[in-house]
Enzyme design. Structure first.
Site, mmCIF file in Angstrom:
data_model
loop_
_atom_site.group_PDB
_atom_site.id
_atom_site.type_symbol
_atom_site.label_atom_id
_atom_site.label_comp_id
_atom_site.label_asym_id
_atom_site.label_seq_id
_atom_site.Cartn_x
_atom_site.Cartn_y
_atom_site.Cartn_z
ATOM 1 N N PRO A 96 -19.258 -0.592 22.369
ATOM 2 C CG PRO A 96 -20.619 -2.047 21.165
ATOM 3 C CD PRO A 96 -19.855 -1.938 22.441
ATOM 4 C CD GLU A 123 -25.192 -11.821 25.752
ATOM 5 O OE1 GLU A 123 -24.544 -11.926 24.692
ATOM 6 O OE2 GLU A 123 -25.359 -12.759 26.531
ATOM 7 N NE ARG A 161 0.577 3.822 12.421
ATOM 8 C CZ ARG A 161 1.342 3.493 11.379
ATOM 9 N NH1 ARG A 161 1.735 2.260 11.221
ATOM 10 N NH2 ARG A 161 1.691 4.394 10.494
ATOM 11 C CG ASP A 176 0.548 7.307 10.065
ATOM 12 O OD1 ASP A 176 1.289 6.880 9.157
ATOM 13 O OD2 ASP A 176 0.431 6.767 11.174
HETATM 14 C C1 9WO Z 1 -24.151 -8.935 22.789
HETATM 15 C C2 9WO Z 1 -25.507 -9.223 22.847
HETATM 16 C C3 9WO Z 1 -26.229 -10.376 22.560
HETATM 17 C C4 9WO Z 1 -27.611 -10.359 22.725
HETATM 18 C C5 9WO Z 1 -28.244 -9.203 23.176
HETATM 19 C C6 9WO Z 1 -27.504 -8.061 23.451
HETATM 20 C C7 9WO Z 1 -26.146 -8.095 23.278
HETATM 21 N N1 9WO Z 1 -25.237 -7.151 23.489
HETATM 22 C C8 9WO Z 1 -24.049 -7.661 23.219
HETATM 23 C C9 9WO Z 1 -22.857 -6.879 23.370
HETATM 24 O O1 9WO Z 1 -22.882 -5.682 23.163
HETATM 25 N N2 9WO Z 1 -21.742 -7.534 23.768
HETATM 26 C C10 9WO Z 1 -20.509 -6.828 23.976
HETATM 27 C C11 9WO Z 1 -19.402 -7.645 23.381
HETATM 28 C C12 9WO Z 1 -20.227 -6.590 25.421
HETATM 29 C C13 9WO Z 1 -18.935 -5.804 25.578
HETATM 30 C C14 9WO Z 1 -17.785 -6.475 24.811
HETATM 31 N N3 9WO Z 1 -18.228 -6.783 23.496
HETATM 32 C C15 9WO Z 1 -18.022 -5.922 22.464
HETATM 33 C C16 9WO Z 1 -17.193 -4.825 22.435
HETATM 34 N N4 9WO Z 1 -18.632 -6.022 21.310
HETATM 35 N N5 9WO Z 1 -18.260 -4.980 20.530
HETATM 36 C C17 9WO Z 1 -17.389 -4.251 21.182
HETATM 37 C C18 9WO Z 1 -16.814 -3.070 20.652
HETATM 38 C C19 9WO Z 1 -15.798 -2.404 21.320
HETATM 39 C C20 9WO Z 1 -15.306 -1.223 20.781
HETATM 40 N N6 9WO Z 1 -15.771 -0.733 19.630
HETATM 41 C C21 9WO Z 1 -16.750 -1.375 18.967
HETATM 42 C C22 9WO Z 1 -17.287 -2.546 19.453
#
Ligand code: 9WO
Length: 257
Positions: A96, A123, A161, A176
């Site tokens: 993120p 995390e 794609r 697209d």
């Molecule tokens: C989980 C968590 C739990 C308790 C406190 C803090 C916390 N942070 C996270 C977290 O951000 N975990 C991520 C899980 C770590 C990197 C991989 N993960 C992930 C990637 N979740 N969401 C994405 C992601 C990737 C690309 N675009 C949007 C979301």
């Protein structure tokens, strides 16, 4: 043509069957348009429990993925890609905190010959691994998932794609949504009347020029009403007089209803 090479670091390699076994990407994989090799960080763990995570320095909840097993897996993935003649495979970390994925990024990544995807769990990943090894940190949107795998698959699907020959008709990818900076127009198929709802008359007319203009107008109008941010960008890059006229006409007919 050489297949587009994807190397994926993941604790859950089987998740990637979703892209290699189904639909357009499944067919592309079968036809060797792209290939996908998974690397499980557990196989690079330095202890007998195959541990790849540890508690965060500074305290706090959860666990953090250790740098060492990931870096060793990246080294293996890089040498594999270099063996294929890919001199500088880019390393992508899905999180993120990354730059927001757009169609432009997808196009750019699809122009290379290979990528290495790092999928985090828990995390997150030790920051030193990211600084040392990651070339691009990419987000698919402002929400948190349970790991990077689904985001990596989103990116792989979007990239594949774009590869010429993947979609039957070579023009398909250019049709697209987003290619012209606009949302898609509405689609209809049989029956002509569905529970009392008629297909727009113009689509039954057979007049191709009129249909094309109507579709462009729908794209413009829907972008205006649903995604004004996209329309601003389109406006900044310049809209033709025809497009401006079609949009004004759409706005007018939407006020009076
Ligand atoms: C989980 C968590 C739990 C308790 C406190 C803090 C916390 N942070 C996270 C977290 O951000 N975990 C991520 C899980 C770590 C990197 C991989 N993960 C992930 C990637 N979740 N969401 C994405 C992601 C990737 C690309 N675009 C949007 C979301």
């Amino acid at each position: 043509m050489m297949p587009f090479a994807c190397d994926v670091l993941t604790l859950f390699p089987e998740m990637f069957n979703a892209v290699t076994q189904y639909g357009v990407t499944g067919k592309a994989w079968k036809n060797r348009i792209f290939e996908l090799t998974t690397w499980n960080p557990r196989d690079f763990s330095h202890n007998s429990h195959r541990t790849v995570d540890d508690s965060p320095y500074g305290g706090g909840p959860g666990m953090v993925m250790m740098a060492e097993p990931l870096e060793e897996a990246i080294m293996q993935a890089k040498s594999r890609q270099q063996g294929l003649g890919i001199t500088h495979p880019e390393v992508v970390y899905l999180s993120p905190q990354g730059e927001k994925l757009t169609h432009a990024t997808v196009k750019e990544l699809s122009l290379g010959s290979g990528l290495i995807f790092v999928c985090g769990r828990y995390e997150g990943v030790d920051e030193r691994l990211i600084v040392r090894q990651v070339d691009r940190e990419i987000s698919i949107g402002d929400y948190v998932l349970s790991g990077g795998e689904i985001a990596a698959m989103v990116l792989i699907d979007a990239i594949v794609r774009q590869i010429p020959d993947v979609l039957g008709d070579p023009e398909s990818a250019n049709q697209d949504s987003f290619v012209n900076g606009l949302l898609d127009y509405p689609h209809y198929t049989r029956p002509e009347i569905y529970r009392g709802d008629q297909v727009p008359e113009i689509l039954m007319s057979g007049n191709h020029a009129h249909i094309q203009r109507w579709r462009l107008q729908q794209s413009l109008g829907r972008t205006w009403s649903r995604r004004p941010d996209l329309l601003e960008t389109k406006l900044a890059h310049g809209m033709t007089t025809e497009e401006q006229k079609l949009l004004e006409e759409y706005k007018q007919s939407h006020k009076t209803r």
